[in-house]
Design an enzyme around this catalytic site. Structure first.
Site, PDB file in Angstrom:
ATOM      1  N   ASP A  38       0.828  -1.216   0.000  1.00  0.00           N
ATOM      2  CA  ASP A  38       0.000   0.000   0.000  1.00  0.00           C
ATOM      3  C   ASP A  38       0.858   1.259   0.000  1.00  0.00           C
ATOM      4  O   ASP A  38       0.580   2.221  -0.716  1.00  0.00           O
ATOM      5  CB  ASP A  38      -0.900   0.029   1.241  1.00  0.00           C
ATOM      6  CG  ASP A  38      -2.045  -0.961   1.114  1.00  0.00           C
ATOM      7  OD1 ASP A  38      -2.127  -1.619   0.042  1.00  0.00           O
ATOM      8  OD2 ASP A  38      -2.837  -1.071   2.069  1.00  0.00           O
ATOM      9  N   GLU A 118     -22.743 -18.600 -11.151  1.00  0.00           N
ATOM     10  CA  GLU A 118     -21.973 -17.607 -10.396  1.00  0.00           C
ATOM     11  C   GLU A 118     -22.783 -17.119  -9.196  1.00  0.00           C
ATOM     12  O   GLU A 118     -24.004 -17.283  -9.174  1.00  0.00           O
ATOM     13  CB  GLU A 118     -21.594 -16.433 -11.311  1.00  0.00           C
ATOM     14  CG  GLU A 118     -22.767 -15.778 -11.978  1.00  0.00           C
ATOM     15  CD  GLU A 118     -22.355 -14.999 -13.236  1.00  0.00           C
ATOM     16  OE1 GLU A 118     -22.610 -13.798 -13.268  1.00  0.00           O
ATOM     17  OE2 GLU A 118     -21.798 -15.609 -14.176  1.00  0.00           O
ATOM     18  N   LYS A 120     -24.823 -14.593  -6.818  1.00  0.00           N
ATOM     19  CA  LYS A 120     -25.596 -13.388  -7.111  1.00  0.00           C
ATOM     20  C   LYS A 120     -25.248 -12.342  -6.061  1.00  0.00           C
ATOM     21  O   LYS A 120     -25.652 -12.443  -4.902  1.00  0.00           O
ATOM     22  CB  LYS A 120     -27.091 -13.679  -7.097  1.00  0.00           C
ATOM     23  CG  LYS A 120     -27.914 -12.460  -7.473  1.00  0.00           C
ATOM     24  CD  LYS A 120     -29.360 -12.812  -7.740  1.00  0.00           C
ATOM     25  CE  LYS A 120     -30.118 -11.597  -8.263  1.00  0.00           C
ATOM     26  NZ  LYS A 120     -30.057 -10.436  -7.374  1.00  0.00           N
ATOM     27  N   ASP A 122     -25.154  -8.904  -4.014  1.00  0.00           N
ATOM     28  CA  ASP A 122     -26.207  -7.996  -3.601  1.00  0.00           C
ATOM     29  C   ASP A 122     -25.658  -6.574  -3.671  1.00  0.00           C
ATOM     30  O   ASP A 122     -25.172  -6.032  -2.688  1.00  0.00           O
ATOM     31  CB  ASP A 122     -26.618  -8.364  -2.173  1.00  0.00           C
ATOM     32  CG  ASP A 122     -28.037  -7.944  -1.891  1.00  0.00           C
ATOM     33  OD1 ASP A 122     -28.699  -7.437  -2.816  1.00  0.00           O
ATOM     34  OD2 ASP A 122     -28.472  -8.109  -0.745  1.00  0.00           O
ATOM     35  N   TYR A 228     -17.716  -6.769  -9.906  1.00  0.00           N
ATOM     36  CA  TYR A 228     -17.549  -8.025 -10.650  1.00  0.00           C
ATOM     37  C   TYR A 228     -18.291  -7.925 -11.966  1.00  0.00           C
ATOM     38  O   TYR A 228     -19.440  -7.468 -12.001  1.00  0.00           O
ATOM     39  CB  TYR A 228     -18.120  -9.215  -9.871  1.00  0.00           C
ATOM     40  CG  TYR A 228     -17.138  -9.829  -8.892  1.00  0.00           C
ATOM     41  CD1 TYR A 228     -15.829 -10.127  -9.278  1.00  0.00           C
ATOM     42  CD2 TYR A 228     -17.533 -10.125  -7.588  1.00  0.00           C
ATOM     43  CE1 TYR A 228     -14.929 -10.689  -8.374  1.00  0.00           C
ATOM     44  CE2 TYR A 228     -16.643 -10.692  -6.688  1.00  0.00           C
ATOM     45  CZ  TYR A 228     -15.341 -10.963  -7.095  1.00  0.00           C
ATOM     46  OH  TYR A 228     -14.463 -11.528  -6.217  1.00  0.00           O
ATOM     47  N   LYS A 319     -32.663 -17.906  -5.523  1.00  0.00           N
ATOM     48  CA  LYS A 319     -32.446 -17.074  -4.328  1.00  0.00           C
ATOM     49  C   LYS A 319     -32.297 -17.919  -3.072  1.00  0.00           C
ATOM     50  O   LYS A 319     -32.942 -18.949  -2.919  1.00  0.00           O
ATOM     51  CB  LYS A 319     -33.629 -16.107  -4.145  1.00  0.00           C
ATOM     52  CG  LYS A 319     -33.848 -15.149  -5.313  1.00  0.00           C
ATOM     53  CD  LYS A 319     -32.785 -14.090  -5.412  1.00  0.00           C
ATOM     54  CE  LYS A 319     -33.073 -12.845  -4.614  1.00  0.00           C
ATOM     55  NZ  LYS A 319     -34.182 -12.014  -5.029  1.00  0.00           N
ATOM     56  N   CYS A 413     -36.108  -3.569  38.877  1.00  0.00           N
ATOM     57  CA  CYS A 413     -36.167  -4.905  38.279  1.00  0.00           C
ATOM     58  C   CYS A 413     -37.629  -5.331  38.130  1.00  0.00           C
ATOM     59  O   CYS A 413     -38.391  -5.266  39.094  1.00  0.00           O
ATOM     60  CB  CYS A 413     -35.413  -5.886  39.175  1.00  0.00           C
ATOM     61  SG  CYS A 413     -35.646  -7.609  38.724  1.00  0.00           S
ATOM     62  N   CYS A 416     -38.216  -8.410  40.791  1.00  0.00           N
ATOM     63  CA  CYS A 416     -38.190  -8.302  42.257  1.00  0.00           C
ATOM     64  C   CYS A 416     -38.360  -6.872  42.753  1.00  0.00           C
ATOM     65  O   CYS A 416     -38.477  -6.644  43.949  1.00  0.00           O
ATOM     66  CB  CYS A 416     -36.889  -8.882  42.806  1.00  0.00           C
ATOM     67  SG  CYS A 416     -35.449  -7.869  42.457  1.00  0.00           S
ATOM     68  N   CYS A 431     -29.552  -5.813  38.165  1.00  0.00           N
ATOM     69  CA  CYS A 431     -30.547  -5.800  39.230  1.00  0.00           C
ATOM     70  C   CYS A 431     -29.793  -5.998  40.533  1.00  0.00           C
ATOM     71  O   CYS A 431     -28.984  -6.914  40.662  1.00  0.00           O
ATOM     72  CB  CYS A 431     -31.552  -6.931  39.024  1.00  0.00           C
ATOM     73  SG  CYS A 431     -32.391  -7.434  40.538  1.00  0.00           S
ATOM     74  N   CYS A 437     -33.955 -11.804  44.371  1.00  0.00           N
ATOM     75  CA  CYS A 437     -34.632 -11.665  43.077  1.00  0.00           C
ATOM     76  C   CYS A 437     -34.932 -13.056  42.524  1.00  0.00           C
ATOM     77  O   CYS A 437     -34.024 -13.855  42.305  1.00  0.00           O
ATOM     78  CB  CYS A 437     -33.747 -10.888  42.099  1.00  0.00           C
ATOM     79  SG  CYS A 437     -34.452 -10.798  40.445  1.00  0.00           S
TER      80      CYS A 437
HETATM   81  O1  D41 Z   1     -24.584 -10.984  -9.303  1.00  0.00           O
HETATM   82  C1  D41 Z   1     -25.577 -10.476  -9.824  1.00  0.00           C
HETATM   83  N1  D41 Z   1     -26.339  -9.650  -9.112  1.00  0.00           N
HETATM   84  C2  D41 Z   1     -25.961 -10.778 -11.234  1.00  0.00           C
HETATM   85  C3  D41 Z   1     -26.986 -10.062 -11.837  1.00  0.00           C
HETATM   86  C4  D41 Z   1     -25.305 -11.778 -11.969  1.00  0.00           C
HETATM   87  N2  D41 Z   1     -24.285 -12.492 -11.428  1.00  0.00           N
HETATM   88  N3  D41 Z   1     -25.667 -12.020 -13.247  1.00  0.00           N
HETATM   89  C5  D41 Z   1     -26.658 -11.333 -13.838  1.00  0.00           C
HETATM   90  N4  D41 Z   1     -26.972 -11.627 -15.127  1.00  0.00           N
HETATM   91  C6  D41 Z   1     -27.947 -10.965 -15.732  1.00  0.00           C
HETATM   92  C7  D41 Z   1     -28.262 -11.329 -17.151  1.00  0.00           C
HETATM   93  C8  D41 Z   1     -28.402 -12.795 -17.300  1.00  0.00           C
HETATM   94  C9  D41 Z   1     -29.520 -10.676 -17.589  1.00  0.00           C
HETATM   95  C10 D41 Z   1     -27.134 -10.847 -17.990  1.00  0.00           C
HETATM   96  C11 D41 Z   1     -27.359 -10.312 -13.139  1.00  0.00           C
HETATM   97  C12 D41 Z   1     -28.378  -9.640 -13.844  1.00  0.00           C
HETATM   98  N5  D41 Z   1     -28.644  -9.988 -15.125  1.00  0.00           N
HETATM   99  C13 D41 Z   1     -29.192  -8.569 -13.282  1.00  0.00           C
HETATM  100  N6  D41 Z   1     -28.866  -7.778 -12.298  1.00  0.00           N
HETATM  101  C14 D41 Z   1     -29.877  -6.919 -12.090  1.00  0.00           C
HETATM  102  C15 D41 Z   1     -30.879  -7.202 -12.953  1.00  0.00           C
HETATM  103  C16 D41 Z   1     -30.453  -8.232 -13.712  1.00  0.00           C
END
Ligand code: D41
Length: 785
Positions: A38, A118, A120, A122, A228, A319, A413, A416, A431, A437
């Site tokens: 760094d 992969e 998902k 947030d 990513y 999900k 308390c 008691c 207490c 108590c």
């Molecule tokens: O990691 C994600 N949030 C993520 C979102 C992901 N890994 N892949 C995604 N791939 C798509 C498509 C298949 C439509 C290219 C997505 C999203 N869409 C997406 N994120 C928000 C709306 C859609």
């Protein structure tokens, strides 16, 4: 660096610095393999800044120096996505995933299609546009057709390349992906915000979204964001590889971070396997994910599957159960623990969180409530992650009743009626009722009966409640007074109270059986060890290991219950706080009465032995004077006093000027005199003097007045013991008179060899020294202690 370099030299140096800094970013964010420290990164960056300042013609928007953010804009422009940013359908069950795969199998007529998988993330979906390999524009997803131009903010995100690496990239390329805030960065950011009195971020997702929507890019630059890549948009003048996974690989080579958790699997089985694997990994990942994404890997197949409204038929998000839910805080109960600690507990309108109904959440302490500013009636966000106790993350202020009062710790308390007082540390409230108590009494009984304490099987919380409420249990000692008739009567009255009166013969028999079993378990617990007994008493700060150490060092209850507190500090790992807590406990006549009652009701401590000879090592007036924590009486002063006066009585009787004669400086002498003028302190010194004499008699110096079965014998311990530690074995052998040495010689009486014993065992065999295994040691201890 010199500002007056020629323009040519400056341009060359700037290019070299940029390349070095970009490479460092790539290694850090894409390869996850940083090579530049760094401090070195900062040094190079400062050099580049100075160079650009001296040669304004060198400035460039994609220079690493621009990552700190440009000046604020008035608002964000709109950006139309030429290739729309699609939305993703959701699957919440295995069946929905199977359906998704089945449709693909049917339409494409393949058996087990391959999917790119992969996590998902947030965070916030964005699109990045590169022309001629340079980042030119970045936009949020918006409604998928139109987003906001957040180019200036995205330039501050170091994981996003400003220039593509390698060569051969498309003249125009749009890369889509997720901007997110790593958990460690989120935590660090909030900790700093708390320290500086700033605003904390509610969660990493809001952290990412809020940061990108800052009008001042310099603020975005302060936020630790990452990125990513997971798809491409517009691609001009270039033929992409034929699959999604190969495209991700290509993006990685061009300098984009791609999740290391991505991969390729086949068929429903493959998808569900990946889902479970990521689910198990979820809590250990350095970022929040709310599920996984499956994408048909083959582009030809994707084209054939097409879309429904704005979502592809070839991709789906699977999900995880939500970890956060909103509900209403219906009340705040105060729970009183064994030591009186008053802990607020949130009573919630029942809500399903990650598959479990949550009705309570911990609020930790009153400070936490103040920090969250939760008020009764508030709508709150509850979070349950992994196995941890549910907690309140934050309040939804929009739903707050404007008249809701701030919450305050009650003054008394709820159980008691004793005053609730705040501890010196300012965090814990307690207490003050102690054993008057009922809540503390019940907790004390629960602890006493627990498995690692007296181990009374079958005495559940319910029975402790009922027996206490109906007056059968005033103290733990009353357990040993219970009779069959009491238990049956308790059961009858509890049933009556609850309106369940099963007056049948069968129910009667069941009740008797239950009561018999409980009485037997109570009787069984009568035979115990000093360690368990001390732990069971529930003395504040005395856990299992402290109880064990006390038992080993002092050997018998009569000693422990009468010792003045400074003596406890002779035990390694027992400090002033624990020692005082022990002293305080045994100073209470009520506690001594309970111990008397227990002994009288035939609780038997089976493993009494004399104090360990080691105790003697530090046992003299000087060390104890230090242990008493007398102001200005240091080790040197204590030695002087001990030498001059010899015993506690003489010291007590001496006038102040005698301390000076003994060698104390005036301020120490005065501090000691004023300390001793407090009655309690003088009494403590008297008791310490008496204890010293008593222990002197009980712990003869190891070799002098020998009396144990192993007197004069030297033992050596080697290998791993299973039932006890080597330290413990050492203390117990020493208690029986043995000397425990570190190496084997002809003088060694015996060697105790545990598992995987090595050279010491060889040596013993070579010298013909007797060898004991662990079983023999245990048998010997059992017989002689
Ligand atoms: O990691 C994600 N949030 C993520 C979102 C992901 N890994 N892949 C995604 N791939 C798509 C498509 C298949 C439509 C290219 C997505 C999203 N869409 C997406 N994120 C928000 C709306 C859609």
């Amino acid at each position: 660096m010199t500002p007056n370099k020629t323009a040519d030299q400056a341009a060359q140096r700037a290019a070299a610095l940029r390349a070095q800094l970009e490479d460092a970013n790539y290694r850090y964010y894409v390869l996850d393999d940083p090579t530049l420290a760094d401090a070195d990164y900062d040094r190079l960056l400062r050099e580049l800044e100075a160079l650009e300042a001296a040669h304004p013609e060198l400035a460039s928007v994609d220079s690493p120096t621009q990552r700190v953010g440009s000046s604020p804009s008035g608002q964000f422009d709109e950006v139309r996505h030429a290739v729309p940013m699609l939305s993703l359908g959701n699957a919440f069950s295995d069946e929905e995933v199977a359906d998704f795969v089945r449709k693909i199998v049917e339409r494409l007529d393949v058996e087990a299609p391959e999917f790119s998988v992969e996590p998902k993330l947030d965070g916030l979906a964005i699109s990045l546009r590169y022309e001629g390999g340079h980042f030119v524009q970045g936009a949020t997803r918006g409604d998928g057709a139109t987003g906001e131009d957040v180019t200036a903010n995205l330039r501050t995100v170091k994981a996003i390349p400003m220039k593509l690496r390698g060569e051969g990239w498309p003249p125009v390329l749009e890369v889509r992906g997720e901007v997110y805030m790593p958990l460690a960065a989120f935590k660090a950011y909030n900790e700093k915000a708390l320290r500086d009195g700033g605003k904390v971020l509610a969660n990493p997702r809001n952290g990412a979204a809020g940061s990108l929507r800052q009008l001042d890019p310099r603020i975005t630059a302060q936020r630790p964001l990452a990125f990513y890549a997971y798809a491409v948009g517009v691609v001009e003048g270039y033929e992409l590889p034929p699959s999604h996974s190969a495209t991700l690989q290509q993006l990685r080579e061009w300098g984009f971070p791609v999740s290391a958790e991505s991969g390729v699997v086949a068929g429903t089985e493959g998808l569900l396997g990946y889902y479970r694997q990521m689910g198990a990994k979820r809590d250990a990942l350095p970022f929040d994910i709310d599920g996984v994404v499956y994408k048909l890997d083959d582009y030809a197949g994707q084209r054939e599957m097409g879309f429904v409204s704005r979502a592809p038929r070839w991709a789906i998000a699977h999900k995880f159960p939500a970890q956060e839910q909103s509900t209403v805080l219906e009340g705040i109960d105060i729970q009183i623990g064994r030591t009186g600690a008053a802990t607020p507990v949130a009573r919630l309108r029942p809500v399903q969180v990650a598959g479990v109904v949550v009705t309570n959440a911990t609020l930790h302490n009153a400070d936490q409530i103040a920090r969250l500013d939760v008020r009764i009636g508030d709508t709150v966000i509850v979070r349950r992650a992994g196995d941890v106790i549910p907690e309140i993350v934050r309040v939804v202020p929009e739903y707050r009743d404007p008249h809701a009062p701030e919450w305050r710790m009650p003054e008394v308390c709820p159980v008691c009626g004793s005053e609730i007082v705040r501890e010196e540390d300012g965090v814990v409230w307690r207490c003050s009722g102690e054993l008057t108590c009922a809540a503390q009494r019940k907790e004390a009984i629960r602890h006493f009966a627990s498995r690692r304490a007296m181990d009374i099987e079958g005495l559940g919380d319910r029975y402790i409640e009922d027996l206490s409420d109906l007056g059968y249990l005033q103290s733990v000692a009353d357990l040993y007074k219970l009779e069959l008739a009491d238990l049956l009567e308790m059961k009858r009255r509890a049933d009556e109270r609850d309106g369940t009166t099963p007056e049948t013969v069968k129910a009667g028999k069941v009740a008797t059986k239950w009561a018999d079993n409980l009485l037997e378990a109570i009787d069984h617990s009568r035979n115990t060890t000093l360690e368990r007994f001390l732990f069971a008493l529930g003395i504040q700060h005395v856990g299992e290991s402290t109880a064990k150490a006390l038992a080993l060092w002092f050997g018998e209850l009569e000693l422990v219950r009468r010792l003045p507190w400074p003596l406890f500090k002779r035990v390694p790992d027992i400090g002033g706080e624990v020692a005082r807590s022990l002293g305080h406990f045994f100073d209470q006549p009520g506690n001594q009465q309970v111990i008397d009652d227990l002994l009288q009701r035939e609780v038997k401590i089976g493993d009494a032995h004399p104090p360990t000879p080691k105790l003697r090592e530090g046992l003299n007036l000087a060390t104890l004077l230090v242990d008493m924590e007398i102001p200005k009486v240091t080790k040197i002063r204590a030695d002087q006093l001990a030498t001059a006066f010899g015993d506690a009585h003489k010291l007590l009787d001496a006038p102040e000027h005698a301390y000076i004669t003994a060698g104390l400086p005036a301020d120490s002498a005065q501090a000691l005199a004023s300390w001793l003028s407090v009655d309690e302190n003088a009494q403590l010194l008297t008791r310490v003097g008496e204890a010293l004499a008593q222990l002197d008699a009980l712990t003869p110096a190891a070799s002098a007045t020998a009396s144990g079965p192993l007197d004069g014998q030297t033992a050596v311990l080697t290998g791993t013991l299973t039932a006890l530690t080597r330290d413990e074995a050492k203390v117990r052998l020493e208690a029986l008179g043995a000397k425990v040495a570190g190496s084997v010689s002809k003088k060694t009486a015996f060697v105790v060899a545990g598992e995987a014993a090595g050279s010491k065992l060889d040596k013993a065999q070579e010298l013909g020294v007797e060898v004991w295994d662990e079983a023999r040691l245990l048998a010997f201890l059992a017989e002689n202690e």
